[in-house]
Design a protein around this motif. Sequence first.
Motif, PDB file in Angstrom:
ATOM      1  N   ARG A  19      49.854  44.267  29.102  1.00 49.57           N
ATOM      2  CA  ARG A  19      50.209  43.841  30.447  1.00 49.57           C
ATOM      3  C   ARG A  19      51.211  42.694  30.455  1.00 49.57           C
ATOM      4  N   CYS A 218      45.540  42.427  43.039  1.00 47.34           N
ATOM      5  CA  CYS A 218      45.881  41.148  42.420  1.00 47.34           C
ATOM      6  C   CYS A 218      47.401  41.016  42.325  1.00 47.34           C
ATOM      7  N   CYS A 221      49.093  41.555  38.706  1.00 43.30           N
ATOM      8  CA  CYS A 221      48.732  42.670  37.826  1.00 43.30           C
ATOM      9  C   CYS A 221      49.793  43.761  37.880  1.00 43.30           C
ATOM     10  N   ASP A 262      42.527  50.429  34.195  1.00 41.68           N
ATOM     11  CA  ASP A 262      42.849  49.183  34.890  1.00 41.68           C
ATOM     12  C   ASP A 262      41.577  48.429  35.233  1.00 41.68           C
TER      13      ASP A 262
END
Length: 507
Positions: A19, A218, A221, A262
Amino acid sequence: MRVLFLNPPFHPRFSREQRSPAVTKSGTLYYPKWLATAAGVAIKNGHEVDLVDAPAGGFSVQAVIDRINAKNIEAVICDTSTPSIINDVSVIEALVTANPSLHTLMVGRHVSSLPKETLAMSPALQAVAIREYEYTVRDWLEAKACGADLADVDGLVWRRHDGEIVSNKAREAIKNLDELPFVSEVYKRFLHTPDYFYGHSLWPLVVFDSSRGCPYHCSFCVYPQTFSGHTMRYRSVANVADEFEYVAKEMPEIKTVMLEDDTFIVSKPRTLELANELIKRGNKLPFDANCRADIGAEGELLSTLHKAGARLFCVGFESGDVEVINGMKKNNDDRRDAKYHEEAHKFVRRCQDAGIMVHGCFMVGNLNETPASMEKTLDFAKKLRPDTAQFFPIMVYPGTVAYQEAKSRDYIQIEDWGAWLTKDGLHNSVVTLPNITHEQLVSFCDRARRSFYLAPSYLVYKIKQSLTDRRELQRNVKGFMTLSKYLLHGSDHTKTDTTSKPQSATA
Protein backbone atom coordinates in the motif's frame (compact mmCIF):
# COMPACT_ATOMS: atom_id res chain seq x y z
CA MET A 1 1.10 -13.52 -28.17
CA ARG A 2 4.39 -13.98 -26.35
CA VAL A 3 4.02 -11.60 -23.42
CA LEU A 4 6.16 -10.61 -20.44
CA PHE A 5 4.55 -9.46 -17.21
CA LEU A 6 7.19 -7.25 -15.60
CA ASN A 7 7.68 -5.86 -12.13
CA PRO A 8 10.45 -3.55 -13.36
CA PRO A 9 13.98 -3.07 -11.95
CA PHE A 10 14.44 -0.38 -9.31
CA HIS A 11 15.96 -0.55 -5.82
CA PRO A 12 16.75 -4.13 -4.77
CA ARG A 13 13.75 -5.59 -2.91
CA PHE A 14 11.62 -2.54 -3.68
CA SER A 15 8.14 -3.63 -2.57
CA ARG A 16 6.08 -2.06 -5.35
CA GLU A 17 2.71 -3.63 -4.65
CA GLN A 18 2.30 -2.82 -0.97
CA ARG A 19 0.00 0.00 0.00
CA SER A 20 2.97 2.33 0.53
CA PRO A 21 5.61 1.15 -1.96
CA ALA A 22 9.20 1.29 -0.70
CA VAL A 23 12.17 -0.71 0.46
CA THR A 24 10.99 -1.72 3.92
CA LYS A 25 12.87 -1.59 7.18
CA SER A 26 11.56 -5.04 8.17
CA GLY A 27 12.67 -6.70 4.93
CA THR A 28 9.05 -7.18 3.86
CA LEU A 29 8.63 -7.80 0.13
CA TYR A 30 5.17 -8.21 -1.36
CA TYR A 31 4.33 -10.65 -4.11
CA PRO A 32 3.33 -8.98 -7.42
CA LYS A 33 -0.18 -10.32 -6.79
CA TRP A 34 -2.14 -8.21 -9.27
CA LEU A 35 0.43 -8.71 -12.00
CA ALA A 36 0.51 -12.46 -11.38
CA THR A 37 -3.29 -12.71 -11.49
CA ALA A 38 -3.34 -10.90 -14.84
CA ALA A 39 -0.63 -13.29 -16.06
CA GLY A 40 -2.84 -16.21 -15.02
CA VAL A 41 -5.75 -14.79 -17.02
CA ALA A 42 -3.46 -14.40 -20.06
CA ILE A 43 -2.32 -18.03 -19.72
CA LYS A 44 -5.95 -19.12 -19.50
CA ASN A 45 -6.61 -17.29 -22.77
CA GLY A 46 -3.85 -19.05 -24.66
CA HIS A 47 -0.94 -16.58 -24.56
CA GLU A 48 2.69 -17.63 -24.05
CA VAL A 49 3.46 -15.92 -20.75
CA ASP A 50 6.62 -15.06 -18.86
CA LEU A 51 6.74 -13.20 -15.53
CA VAL A 52 9.75 -11.37 -14.06
CA ASP A 53 9.83 -9.77 -10.62
CA ALA A 54 13.03 -7.75 -11.01
CA PRO A 55 13.32 -6.29 -7.46
CA ALA A 56 12.94 -9.78 -5.98
CA GLY A 57 15.20 -11.57 -8.44
CA GLY A 58 17.87 -8.89 -8.88
CA PHE A 59 17.22 -8.34 -12.59
CA SER A 60 18.78 -5.31 -14.29
CA VAL A 61 17.23 -3.52 -17.25
CA GLN A 62 19.77 -5.19 -19.54
CA ALA A 63 18.87 -8.59 -18.08
CA VAL A 64 15.21 -7.90 -18.90
CA ILE A 65 16.13 -6.85 -22.45
CA ASP A 66 18.17 -10.03 -22.87
CA ARG A 67 15.24 -12.12 -21.65
CA ILE A 68 12.86 -10.37 -24.05
CA ASN A 69 15.22 -11.14 -26.93
CA ALA A 70 15.81 -14.74 -25.86
CA LYS A 71 12.09 -15.48 -25.60
CA ASN A 72 11.04 -13.38 -28.62
CA ILE A 73 8.64 -11.40 -26.43
CA GLU A 74 6.12 -9.33 -28.39
CA ALA A 75 4.38 -7.44 -25.57
CA VAL A 76 5.24 -6.24 -22.05
CA ILE A 77 2.81 -5.50 -19.21
CA CYS A 78 4.73 -3.24 -16.82
CA ASP A 79 3.72 -2.58 -13.22
CA THR A 80 4.22 0.88 -11.69
CA SER A 81 3.94 2.87 -8.46
CA THR A 82 4.01 6.54 -7.55
CA PRO A 83 7.51 6.71 -5.99
CA SER A 84 9.01 4.62 -8.81
CA ILE A 85 7.14 6.08 -11.79
CA ILE A 86 10.08 8.10 -13.15
CA ASN A 87 12.18 4.95 -13.07
CA ASP A 88 9.36 2.85 -14.53
CA VAL A 89 8.93 5.17 -17.50
CA SER A 90 12.67 5.04 -18.17
CA VAL A 91 12.54 1.23 -18.08
CA ILE A 92 9.84 1.24 -20.77
CA GLU A 93 11.90 3.69 -22.83
CA ALA A 94 14.92 1.38 -22.59
CA LEU A 95 12.90 -1.68 -23.60
CA VAL A 96 11.31 0.07 -26.58
CA THR A 97 14.66 1.49 -27.71
CA ALA A 98 16.09 -2.03 -27.71
CA ASN A 99 12.97 -3.50 -29.37
CA PRO A 100 11.09 -0.81 -31.37
CA SER A 101 8.28 -3.19 -32.35
CA LEU A 102 7.50 -4.09 -28.71
CA HIS A 103 3.94 -3.48 -27.54
CA THR A 104 3.80 -2.03 -24.00
CA LEU A 105 1.05 -1.49 -21.46
CA MET A 106 1.51 0.13 -18.04
CA VAL A 107 -0.59 -0.96 -15.07
CA GLY A 108 -0.75 -0.06 -11.37
CA ARG A 109 -2.27 2.49 -9.02
CA HIS A 110 -0.26 5.52 -10.14
CA VAL A 111 -1.04 5.21 -13.84
CA SER A 112 -4.62 4.29 -13.00
CA SER A 113 -5.00 7.60 -11.15
CA LEU A 114 -3.01 9.74 -13.61
CA PRO A 115 -3.26 7.97 -16.98
CA LYS A 116 -2.99 10.97 -19.30
CA GLU A 117 -0.34 12.64 -17.18
CA THR A 118 1.69 9.41 -17.28
CA LEU A 119 1.42 9.01 -21.06
CA ALA A 120 2.54 12.63 -21.41
CA MET A 121 5.81 11.77 -19.64
CA SER A 122 7.27 10.08 -22.72
CA PRO A 123 6.32 9.46 -26.37
CA ALA A 124 7.56 5.89 -25.86
CA LEU A 125 4.55 5.11 -23.67
CA GLN A 126 1.70 3.52 -25.58
CA ALA A 127 -1.15 2.65 -23.20
CA VAL A 128 -2.33 2.48 -19.59
CA ALA A 129 -4.91 0.19 -17.96
CA ILE A 130 -7.29 1.68 -15.40
CA ARG A 131 -8.16 0.10 -12.01
CA GLU A 132 -8.51 -3.71 -11.88
CA TYR A 133 -6.74 -4.63 -15.06
CA GLU A 134 -6.86 -8.42 -15.56
CA TYR A 135 -9.54 -8.30 -18.25
CA THR A 136 -8.26 -5.05 -19.74
CA VAL A 137 -4.90 -6.75 -20.29
CA ARG A 138 -6.67 -9.78 -21.76
CA ASP A 139 -8.63 -7.67 -24.25
CA TRP A 140 -5.63 -5.46 -25.10
CA LEU A 141 -3.54 -8.53 -25.91
CA GLU A 142 -6.32 -9.93 -28.06
CA ALA A 143 -6.65 -6.63 -29.93
CA LYS A 144 -2.90 -6.46 -30.51
CA ALA A 145 -2.79 -10.07 -31.66
CA CYS A 146 -5.48 -9.64 -34.31
CA GLY A 147 -5.01 -5.96 -35.17
CA ALA A 148 -8.39 -4.89 -33.76
CA ASP A 149 -9.29 -1.32 -32.84
CA LEU A 150 -8.06 -0.45 -29.32
CA ALA A 151 -11.08 1.84 -28.94
CA ASP A 152 -13.11 -1.27 -28.10
CA VAL A 153 -10.96 -2.22 -25.08
CA ASP A 154 -12.75 -1.06 -21.93
CA GLY A 155 -10.55 0.37 -19.18
CA LEU A 156 -7.80 1.53 -21.56
CA VAL A 157 -6.20 4.95 -22.06
CA TRP A 158 -3.95 4.90 -25.11
CA ARG A 159 -2.03 6.93 -27.66
CA ARG A 160 -3.05 6.96 -31.33
CA HIS A 161 -0.42 6.99 -34.06
CA ASP A 162 -0.97 10.73 -34.48
CA GLY A 163 -0.19 11.29 -30.77
CA GLU A 164 -3.77 11.87 -29.59
CA ILE A 165 -4.46 10.35 -26.15
CA VAL A 166 -7.80 8.52 -26.01
CA SER A 167 -9.72 7.44 -22.89
CA ASN A 168 -11.96 4.43 -23.53
CA LYS A 169 -15.10 3.43 -21.69
CA ALA A 170 -14.50 2.48 -18.05
CA ARG A 171 -14.48 -1.22 -17.28
CA GLU A 172 -16.84 -2.64 -14.69
CA ALA A 173 -15.26 -4.32 -11.69
CA ILE A 174 -15.08 -8.11 -11.88
CA LYS A 175 -18.20 -9.48 -10.20
CA ASN A 176 -17.48 -13.22 -10.24
CA LEU A 177 -14.05 -13.52 -8.63
CA ASP A 178 -14.19 -17.32 -8.97
CA GLU A 179 -13.51 -16.79 -12.69
CA LEU A 180 -9.96 -15.74 -11.89
CA PRO A 181 -7.21 -18.38 -11.73
CA PHE A 182 -5.48 -19.24 -8.48
CA VAL A 183 -2.68 -16.70 -8.20
CA SER A 184 -0.74 -19.30 -6.21
CA GLU A 185 -0.43 -21.39 -9.39
CA VAL A 186 1.27 -18.45 -11.10
CA TYR A 187 3.62 -17.94 -8.14
CA LYS A 188 4.60 -21.61 -8.26
CA ARG A 189 5.27 -21.48 -11.99
CA PHE A 190 7.34 -18.28 -12.18
CA LEU A 191 8.52 -17.05 -8.76
CA HIS A 192 10.90 -18.17 -6.03
CA THR A 193 8.68 -18.17 -2.94
CA PRO A 194 11.48 -17.70 -0.36
CA ASP A 195 12.17 -14.27 -1.91
CA TYR A 196 8.94 -12.94 -0.36
CA PHE A 197 8.65 -12.04 3.30
CA TYR A 198 6.18 -10.26 5.56
CA GLY A 199 7.70 -9.15 8.87
CA HIS A 200 4.62 -10.32 10.79
CA SER A 201 4.11 -13.66 9.00
CA LEU A 202 5.70 -17.10 9.06
CA TRP A 203 8.13 -17.62 6.20
CA PRO A 204 7.88 -18.67 3.41
CA LEU A 205 4.34 -17.52 2.70
CA VAL A 206 1.93 -16.99 -0.17
CA VAL A 207 -0.54 -14.15 -0.58
CA PHE A 208 -3.99 -14.16 -2.15
CA ASP A 209 -7.42 -12.54 -1.69
CA SER A 210 -10.72 -13.96 -0.53
CA SER A 211 -12.56 -10.75 -1.47
CA ARG A 212 -12.14 -7.38 -3.14
CA GLY A 213 -13.40 -3.96 -2.11
CA CYS A 214 -13.93 -2.18 1.19
CA PRO A 215 -17.10 -0.41 2.42
CA TYR A 216 -15.08 2.10 4.45
CA HIS A 217 -13.71 5.38 3.08
CA CYS A 218 -10.43 6.03 4.91
CA SER A 219 -8.94 9.08 3.20
CA PHE A 220 -5.43 7.65 2.86
CA CYS A 221 -6.19 4.06 1.81
CA VAL A 222 -5.08 3.67 -1.77
CA TYR A 223 -6.46 0.36 -3.04
CA PRO A 224 -10.21 0.92 -2.51
CA GLN A 225 -9.93 4.44 -3.97
CA THR A 226 -7.83 3.62 -7.02
CA PHE A 227 -8.43 -0.08 -7.70
CA SER A 228 -10.89 -2.30 -5.90
CA GLY A 229 -13.66 0.17 -4.99
CA HIS A 230 -16.02 0.32 -2.03
CA THR A 231 -18.42 -2.45 -3.05
CA MET A 232 -17.64 -5.82 -1.50
CA ARG A 233 -17.19 -8.78 -3.84
CA TYR A 234 -16.41 -12.22 -2.47
CA ARG A 235 -14.88 -15.37 -3.82
CA SER A 236 -17.04 -18.36 -2.96
CA VAL A 237 -16.09 -20.09 0.25
CA ALA A 238 -15.39 -23.31 -1.67
CA ASN A 239 -13.11 -21.49 -4.12
CA VAL A 240 -11.03 -19.97 -1.31
CA ALA A 241 -10.79 -23.30 0.50
CA ASP A 242 -9.73 -24.95 -2.76
CA GLU A 243 -6.78 -22.55 -3.03
CA PHE A 244 -5.76 -23.35 0.54
CA GLU A 245 -5.76 -27.03 -0.44
CA TYR A 246 -3.77 -26.28 -3.61
CA VAL A 247 -1.08 -24.47 -1.63
CA ALA A 248 -0.90 -27.21 1.01
CA LYS A 249 -0.51 -29.92 -1.64
CA GLU A 250 1.56 -28.23 -4.37
CA MET A 251 3.69 -25.80 -2.35
CA PRO A 252 4.78 -27.78 0.72
CA GLU A 253 7.45 -25.21 1.63
CA ILE A 254 4.76 -22.63 2.48
CA LYS A 255 4.28 -21.99 6.21
CA THR A 256 1.39 -19.53 6.11
CA VAL A 257 -1.16 -17.78 3.87
CA MET A 258 -1.66 -14.02 3.98
CA LEU A 259 -5.20 -13.07 2.98
CA GLU A 260 -4.54 -9.66 1.46
CA ASP A 261 -8.21 -8.59 1.42
CA ASP A 262 -8.65 -4.86 1.98
CA THR A 263 -10.70 -5.70 5.08
CA PHE A 264 -11.29 -9.21 6.44
CA ILE A 265 -14.39 -9.86 8.59
CA VAL A 266 -16.56 -7.25 6.88
CA SER A 267 -19.35 -9.82 6.79
CA LYS A 268 -19.33 -11.91 9.95
CA PRO A 269 -21.71 -14.60 8.60
CA ARG A 270 -19.56 -15.10 5.50
CA THR A 271 -16.36 -15.11 7.57
CA LEU A 272 -17.83 -17.76 9.86
CA GLU A 273 -18.87 -19.80 6.82
CA LEU A 274 -15.31 -19.67 5.48
CA ALA A 275 -13.88 -20.65 8.86
CA ASN A 276 -16.21 -23.62 9.16
CA GLU A 277 -15.36 -24.77 5.62
CA LEU A 278 -11.64 -24.69 6.41
CA ILE A 279 -12.27 -26.62 9.64
CA LYS A 280 -14.42 -29.15 7.75
CA ARG A 281 -11.60 -29.73 5.26
CA GLY A 282 -9.01 -30.13 8.01
CA ASN A 283 -6.97 -27.10 7.01
CA LYS A 284 -3.53 -27.10 8.63
CA LEU A 285 -2.14 -23.93 7.01
CA PRO A 286 -2.08 -20.93 9.35
CA PHE A 287 -3.36 -17.72 7.83
CA ASP A 288 -3.01 -14.00 8.52
CA ALA A 289 -5.39 -11.27 7.31
CA ASN A 290 -5.96 -7.51 7.23
CA CYS A 291 -8.60 -6.41 9.70
CA ARG A 292 -10.14 -3.35 11.37
CA ALA A 293 -9.83 -2.46 15.02
CA ASP A 294 -13.51 -1.69 15.59
CA ILE A 295 -15.39 -4.55 13.94
CA GLY A 296 -16.68 -5.74 17.29
CA ALA A 297 -15.74 -9.36 16.64
CA GLU A 298 -17.05 -11.67 19.35
CA GLY A 299 -14.81 -14.12 21.16
CA GLU A 300 -16.70 -17.10 19.73
CA LEU A 301 -16.08 -15.98 16.12
CA LEU A 302 -12.42 -15.33 16.83
CA SER A 303 -12.02 -18.73 18.49
CA THR A 304 -13.60 -20.42 15.47
CA LEU A 305 -11.29 -18.49 13.15
CA HIS A 306 -8.29 -19.58 15.20
CA LYS A 307 -9.43 -23.18 14.96
CA ALA A 308 -9.67 -22.71 11.19
CA GLY A 309 -6.07 -21.49 11.06
CA ALA A 310 -6.19 -17.76 11.89
CA ARG A 311 -2.78 -16.87 13.33
CA LEU A 312 -2.51 -13.07 13.12
CA PHE A 313 -4.51 -10.02 12.09
CA CYS A 314 -2.81 -6.99 10.58
CA VAL A 315 -4.79 -4.04 11.95
CA GLY A 316 -4.73 -0.38 10.95
CA PHE A 317 -5.01 1.33 14.33
CA GLU A 318 -3.53 4.49 12.72
CA SER A 319 -3.64 7.06 15.54
CA GLY A 320 -4.04 7.43 19.28
CA ASP A 321 -5.95 10.71 18.88
CA VAL A 322 -9.70 10.81 18.20
CA GLU A 323 -9.45 14.07 16.25
CA VAL A 324 -6.94 12.53 13.86
CA ILE A 325 -9.14 9.44 13.43
CA ASN A 326 -12.00 11.79 12.58
CA GLY A 327 -9.87 13.74 10.10
CA MET A 328 -8.91 10.61 8.15
CA LYS A 329 -12.57 9.51 7.92
CA LYS A 330 -11.73 6.18 9.48
CA ASN A 331 -15.39 5.47 10.19
CA ASN A 332 -18.42 5.89 7.97
CA ASP A 333 -20.27 7.15 11.06
CA ASP A 334 -18.53 9.89 13.08
CA ARG A 335 -20.37 8.75 16.20
CA ARG A 336 -18.13 5.67 16.26
CA ASP A 337 -14.97 7.77 16.63
CA ALA A 338 -15.47 8.43 20.34
CA LYS A 339 -15.44 4.68 21.06
CA TYR A 340 -12.77 3.79 18.51
CA HIS A 341 -9.86 3.34 20.90
CA GLU A 342 -11.97 1.52 23.46
CA GLU A 343 -13.09 -0.92 20.74
CA ALA A 344 -9.48 -1.32 19.59
CA HIS A 345 -8.33 -2.40 23.05
CA LYS A 346 -11.23 -4.86 23.30
CA PHE A 347 -10.43 -6.34 19.90
CA VAL A 348 -6.76 -6.90 20.73
CA ARG A 349 -7.59 -8.54 24.05
CA ARG A 350 -10.22 -10.78 22.43
CA CYS A 351 -7.78 -11.80 19.71
CA GLN A 352 -5.12 -12.63 22.29
CA ASP A 353 -7.64 -14.60 24.36
CA ALA A 354 -8.53 -16.57 21.21
CA GLY A 355 -4.86 -17.28 20.44
CA ILE A 356 -4.62 -14.82 17.52
CA MET A 357 -1.75 -12.35 17.40
CA VAL A 358 -2.07 -8.74 16.18
CA HIS A 359 0.27 -6.65 14.03
CA GLY A 360 -0.40 -2.95 14.63
CA CYS A 361 -0.13 -0.31 11.89
CA PHE A 362 0.30 3.29 13.07
CA MET A 363 0.54 6.45 11.01
CA VAL A 364 1.38 10.10 11.65
CA GLY A 365 0.83 13.18 9.51
CA ASN A 366 -2.89 13.08 8.76
CA LEU A 367 -5.19 16.08 9.15
CA ASN A 368 -5.45 17.39 12.73
CA GLU A 369 -2.05 15.88 13.61
CA THR A 370 0.01 17.71 16.26
CA PRO A 371 3.19 16.84 18.15
CA ALA A 372 0.97 15.93 21.10
CA SER A 373 -1.24 13.62 19.02
CA MET A 374 1.84 11.79 17.73
CA GLU A 375 2.90 11.09 21.30
CA LYS A 376 -0.62 9.78 21.98
CA THR A 377 -0.15 7.36 19.08
CA LEU A 378 3.09 5.98 20.51
CA ASP A 379 1.46 5.61 23.92
CA PHE A 380 -1.55 3.92 22.28
CA ALA A 381 0.74 1.42 20.53
CA LYS A 382 2.53 0.51 23.74
CA LYS A 383 -0.69 0.02 25.68
CA LEU A 384 -2.21 -2.17 22.96
CA ARG A 385 0.83 -4.49 23.11
CA PRO A 386 0.54 -5.99 19.60
CA ASP A 387 2.95 -8.73 18.60
CA THR A 388 4.64 -6.40 16.10
CA ALA A 389 4.09 -2.81 15.01
CA GLN A 390 4.94 -0.46 12.18
CA PHE A 391 5.10 3.33 12.30
CA PHE A 392 4.72 5.22 9.02
CA PRO A 393 4.79 8.89 8.08
CA ILE A 394 1.75 9.74 5.99
CA MET A 395 2.20 8.78 2.35
CA VAL A 396 -0.41 10.48 0.17
CA TYR A 397 -0.92 9.00 -3.28
CA PRO A 398 -2.72 10.34 -6.36
CA GLY A 399 -6.31 9.17 -6.54
CA THR A 400 -6.89 9.38 -2.78
CA VAL A 401 -8.83 11.92 -0.76
CA ALA A 402 -5.74 12.41 1.43
CA TYR A 403 -3.73 13.50 -1.62
CA GLN A 404 -6.45 15.92 -2.73
CA GLU A 405 -6.72 17.39 0.78
CA ALA A 406 -2.96 17.82 1.09
CA LYS A 407 -2.76 19.45 -2.33
CA SER A 408 -5.63 21.85 -1.65
CA ARG A 409 -4.02 22.94 1.65
CA ASP A 410 -0.56 23.28 0.08
CA TYR A 411 0.82 20.63 2.45
CA ILE A 412 2.77 18.83 -0.29
CA GLN A 413 6.01 20.75 -0.50
CA ILE A 414 7.71 18.54 -3.11
CA GLU A 415 6.18 17.75 -6.51
CA ASP A 416 8.92 15.36 -7.67
CA TRP A 417 7.53 11.80 -7.49
CA GLY A 418 10.97 10.48 -6.67
CA ALA A 419 10.96 12.43 -3.40
CA TRP A 420 8.45 9.96 -1.99
CA LEU A 421 11.55 7.85 -1.18
CA THR A 422 14.95 8.42 0.41
CA LYS A 423 18.05 7.70 -1.64
CA ASP A 424 17.98 4.14 -0.28
CA GLY A 425 14.36 3.64 -1.31
CA LEU A 426 12.84 3.99 2.18
CA HIS A 427 9.59 5.84 2.90
CA ASN A 428 9.94 9.62 2.90
CA SER A 429 6.83 11.65 3.52
CA VAL A 430 6.46 14.80 1.45
CA VAL A 431 3.66 16.21 3.61
CA THR A 432 4.50 19.24 5.77
CA LEU A 433 1.73 20.27 8.16
CA PRO A 434 1.42 23.78 9.63
CA ASN A 435 3.26 22.72 12.81
CA ILE A 436 5.16 19.56 11.72
CA THR A 437 7.65 19.16 8.87
CA HIS A 438 7.93 16.01 6.79
CA GLU A 439 11.41 15.45 8.27
CA GLN A 440 9.90 15.51 11.75
CA LEU A 441 7.28 12.93 10.72
CA VAL A 442 9.98 10.54 9.54
CA SER A 443 12.13 11.18 12.62
CA PHE A 444 9.20 10.54 14.95
CA CYS A 445 8.55 7.17 13.28
CA ASP A 446 12.21 6.25 13.79
CA ARG A 447 11.97 7.15 17.47
CA ALA A 448 8.63 5.38 17.92
CA ARG A 449 10.02 2.23 16.33
CA ARG A 450 12.99 2.22 18.69
CA SER A 451 10.82 2.95 21.71
CA PHE A 452 8.43 0.11 20.89
CA TYR A 453 10.87 -2.61 19.86
CA LEU A 454 13.62 -1.92 22.39
CA ALA A 455 11.33 -1.75 25.42
CA PRO A 456 12.60 -4.33 27.95
CA SER A 457 9.15 -5.88 28.39
CA TYR A 458 8.81 -6.34 24.62
CA LEU A 459 12.26 -7.94 24.31
CA VAL A 460 11.41 -10.38 27.10
CA TYR A 461 8.13 -11.25 25.36
CA LYS A 462 9.90 -11.93 22.07
CA ILE A 463 12.58 -14.08 23.71
CA LYS A 464 9.91 -16.22 25.39
CA GLN A 465 7.97 -16.50 22.13
CA SER A 466 11.07 -17.56 20.22
CA LEU A 467 12.04 -20.17 22.78
CA THR A 468 8.59 -21.80 22.79
CA ASP A 469 7.86 -21.84 19.03
CA ARG A 470 10.55 -22.59 16.43
CA ARG A 471 8.43 -21.15 13.62
CA GLU A 472 8.18 -17.82 15.39
CA LEU A 473 11.89 -17.96 16.19
CA GLN A 474 12.72 -18.07 12.48
CA ARG A 475 10.42 -15.11 11.77
CA ASN A 476 11.73 -13.07 14.70
CA VAL A 477 15.37 -13.61 13.80
CA LYS A 478 14.86 -12.87 10.10
CA GLY A 479 12.86 -9.70 10.79
CA PHE A 480 15.13 -8.40 13.54
CA MET A 481 18.28 -8.85 11.44
CA THR A 482 16.86 -6.44 8.86
CA LEU A 483 15.17 -4.06 11.28
CA SER A 484 18.07 -3.73 13.70
CA LYS A 485 20.17 -1.37 11.59
CA TYR A 486 17.24 1.03 11.30
CA LEU A 487 16.58 0.86 15.02
CA LEU A 488 20.15 2.00 15.58
CA HIS A 489 20.56 4.57 12.81
CA GLY A 490 17.05 5.59 11.71
CA SER A 491 16.20 6.87 8.24
CA ASP A 492 18.35 8.97 5.95
CA HIS A 493 16.15 11.88 4.88
CA THR A 494 18.18 12.48 1.72
CA LYS A 495 15.84 12.21 -1.26
CA THR A 496 16.37 9.70 -4.02
CA ASP A 497 18.19 10.91 -7.13
CA THR A 498 15.32 10.97 -9.59
CA THR A 499 17.59 11.86 -12.48
CA SER A 500 19.40 8.53 -12.28
CA LYS A 501 18.68 5.67 -14.62
CA PRO A 502 17.25 2.32 -13.46
CA GLN A 503 19.49 0.08 -11.41
CA SER A 504 22.03 -1.86 -13.45
CA ALA A 505 22.72 -4.78 -11.12
CA THR A 506 23.09 -8.03 -13.01
CA ALA A 507 20.59 -10.84 -12.77
